[in-house]
Design a protein around this motif. Structure first.
Motif, mmCIF file in Angstrom:
data_model
loop_
_atom_site.group_PDB
_atom_site.id
_atom_site.type_symbol
_atom_site.label_atom_id
_atom_site.label_comp_id
_atom_site.label_asym_id
_atom_site.label_seq_id
_atom_site.Cartn_x
_atom_site.Cartn_y
_atom_site.Cartn_z
ATOM 1 N N ASP A 175 0.858 -1.180 0.000
ATOM 2 C CA ASP A 175 0.000 0.000 0.000
ATOM 3 C C ASP A 175 0.888 1.222 0.000
ATOM 4 O O ASP A 175 1.810 1.312 0.809
ATOM 5 N N LYS A 197 -1.062 4.789 -5.432
ATOM 6 C CA LYS A 197 -1.195 3.467 -6.050
ATOM 7 C C LYS A 197 -2.390 3.382 -7.005
ATOM 8 O O LYS A 197 -2.247 2.975 -8.151
ATOM 9 N N THR A 198 -3.565 3.811 -6.510
ATOM 10 C CA THR A 198 -4.778 3.679 -7.326
ATOM 11 C C THR A 198 -4.662 4.473 -8.616
ATOM 12 O O THR A 198 -4.970 3.972 -9.700
ATOM 13 N N PHE A 220 -2.281 2.867 -11.045
ATOM 14 C CA PHE A 220 -2.825 1.662 -11.656
ATOM 15 C C PHE A 220 -3.834 2.003 -12.740
ATOM 16 O O PHE A 220 -3.817 1.427 -13.832
ATOM 17 N N TRP A 221 -4.701 2.969 -12.465
ATOM 18 C CA TRP A 221 -5.717 3.309 -13.466
ATOM 19 C C TRP A 221 -5.127 3.985 -14.690
ATOM 20 O O TRP A 221 -5.622 3.807 -15.805
#
Lengths: 279, 291
Positions: free
Chosen positions: A105, A109-110, A113-114
């Protein structure tokens, strides 16, 4: 999963016979161009222009011409170097990154990734135009590095790696940490072996993309010595009097490595090529 | 105790660095730059000058662009329809095949996909060739007239469609077949026990359950169709008489023959928008995660 099991399957019905017939017919049609290419590769020039199906005399002159008059072996070596290097680097980059996405974490990160996922649907040639300009300025056209790196950063590859890495039990990683393994050591000797099925799938994906790519090396490579197989083979096609025999010899020879690899590793190939289609 | 914690925190970034640096340099950066360049008159070496929407207005005013768009869409619709319908039919046939054969047949069907597009195009050069090509030999045998598949503007796009369907049919059939295998047998069995004929089972049970896979096949083949370049470039260079001119060939000519990179970037963004729109439609229709 697939209907009644083999034991309780009823005797083949008429529909099954018809279905089998259709499948075999289509299979024959699918094989015809390949067989035609092989037959033509072994025909002499006279036989080709006679318009017969079978060679009257099996001849190797097309292969002799190909190897003597063109840079075929050099193109083959280029393709091999480039495809193997991008596969090796891609496996390293994608497994490291996919593991980080799956098991750590960290801020951003999110979003990261997207961004990767969203880029998958952008067609590759959108990147070709600015890169052509930039690489020309940097004097990097005509180098292997330009053919290797874009394929090593395979967005779909990192997505697949993450999916497989998620399944690795956290207890295993924590046990390794308690035993005092450094993070890279942990990746190399615990995570990587567990990712083996994913490595096969992603490896095939990257290898095929690199081996078969056309527009990219067509734009980026400037000299005959630096062409890859597809680009080189396409340059053999002249508009005046096409040397069909030599073209077929080139087609057959350049398909042998990939078909050989396919036959040896069918499972990984089919997994690699159908990933994302069926869950 | 700060250092070990900091090191733990840095680990994921270090692991992602090789991928992300390469990804930014070769994908993300150029994708964004391409959009910016599409508003400039960039020609490679001289520095680009902002010209607003001029590239886009020039593009929409060029009749050759409309020809390229029309060809690409015509090819796309015909190719996607023929490919997916015949792949579906073939998958249903595969489903009825005796189990013993299935794997060998699957491998045979996959073979054309492994052959590179360019090599496939070169092979088909000799299938479509006038006089010495396999198709014309067959046509002669059947008493049909000769067709100059690649030299006649009426047939050239069909030659490309035949080649593309040949290469992709087995691949899509295997994907659909895998989808069929994923449908639980007891659902079909239940319908059969309720008195449905095999055709009714297919029509009312199998196909609706296969919908997500069909959607995937249609969307993927549509995106591939829009990116058509390799085969027409190798076989016909977009000709004869622009009959196989596609959007990507138009883009290639603008960017690398006339070196109008800003203009080519605009072409690439028109196409990118079309493809992204299709990807969004897919997301909306399926609601599934398909990358």
């Amino acid at each position: 999963m697939s209907g009644p099991s083999q034991a309780e399957q009823p005797a083949p019905s008429l529909a099954a016979y018809l279905g089998t017939l259709v499948v075999l017919l289509v299979l024959a049609l699918a094989m015809t161009p390949v067989l035609w290419a092989v037959l033509s590769a072994f025909k002499s020039r006279a036989d080709i222009f006679a318009g017969d199906v079978w060679p009257r005399r099996w001849s190797l002159e097309n292969f002799d011409d190909l190897l003597a008059k063109t840079l075929y072996l050099r193109w083959m070596a280029n393709s091999l170097v480039v495809a193997l290097a991008s596969t090796a680097l891609g496996l390293l980059f994608c497994s490291l990154g996919g593991y980080a996405f799956a098991k750590f974490d960290f801020p951003g990160k999110t979003v990261m990734f997207w961004v990767v996922i969203a880029s998958v649907s952008i067609p590759a040639f959108t990147t070709v135009i600015p890169l052509f300009g930039w690489l020309a300025r940097l004097g990097l056209l005509d180098t292997y590095i330009v053919l290797i790196l874009p394929f090593a950063a395979n967005a779909f590859g990192i997505f697949l790696m993450r999916q497989y890495a998620v399944a690795i039990p956290n207890e295993l990683l924590d046990a390794g940490r308690i035993d005092g393994a450094g993070e890279f050591r942990l990746y190399w000797s615990v995570v990587l072996p567990l990712l083996r099925p994913a490595l096969g799938t992603v490896g095939v994906l990257i290898f095929i993309a690199s081996w078969n790519s056309y527009i990219w090396p067509l734009v980026m490579m400037r000299t005959d010595e630096m062409l890859t197989l597809p680009v080189g083979v396409a340059t053999l096609k002249s508009d005046q009097l096409p040397e069909y025999g030599m073209l077929m010899a080139a087609s057959v020879l350049s398909s042998v490595p990939i078909i050989g690899a396919f036959l040896i590793m069918q499972r990984q190939f089919i997994a690699g090529l159908t990933q994302g289609a069926v869950k | 105790m700060l250092w070990p914690r900091l090191r733990r925190g840095l680990t994921p970034y270090l692991f992602l660095a090789p991928f992300f640096l390469t990804f930014i340099a070769f994908w993300l950066g150029p994708i964004i730059a391409s959009l910016i360049y599409s508003f400039t008159d960039w020609r490679g070496f001289a520095s680009p000058r902002f010209i607003g929407f001029a590239n886009y207005t020039k593009l929409f005013a060029d009749p050759r662009f409309w020809v390229a768009l029309k060809n690409t869409l015509f090819y796309g619709v015909v190719y996607v329809t023929i490919l997916n319908l015949s792949a579906l039919a073939l998958a249903l046939c595969l489903d009825s095949l005796w189990l013993r054969f299935k794997n060998a047949v699957k491998v045979g069907f996959f073979l054309p996909v492994t052959i590179s597009l360019v090599v496939a195009a070169v092979i088909f050069e000799m299938i479509f060739a006038k006089g010495v090509g396999l198709l014309n030999i067959v046509q002669k045998g059947l008493g049909l007239g000769e067709i100059d598949w690649l030299g006649d503007p009426r047939f050239s796009i069909w030659a490309i469609i035949i080649l593309r369907v040949w290469r992709a049919l087995g691949y899509y059939a295997v994907i659909y077949f895998a989808g069929l295998q994923g449908i639980p047998g007891d659902v079909k069995e239940a319908a059969r026990l309720d008195g449905c004929s095999p055709w009714q089972v297919t029509r009312h049970v199998t196909l609706p359950l296969l919908k997500p896979v069909i959607l995937f096949g249609v969307i993927m083949s549509t995106i591939w169709a829009l990116e058509l370049f390799d085969e027409p470039w190798v076989l016909t260079k977009g000709g004869p008489a622009d009959s196989t001119l596609t959007i990507v060939i138009y883009l290639y000519q603008a960017g690398f023959q006339y070196v109008e990179l800003g203009y080519a970037a605009a072409v690439s963004y028109v196409l990118t928008l079309m493809i992204v729109a299709i990807a969004i439609v897919q997301k909306l229709l399926s609601g599934r995660e398909v990358a």
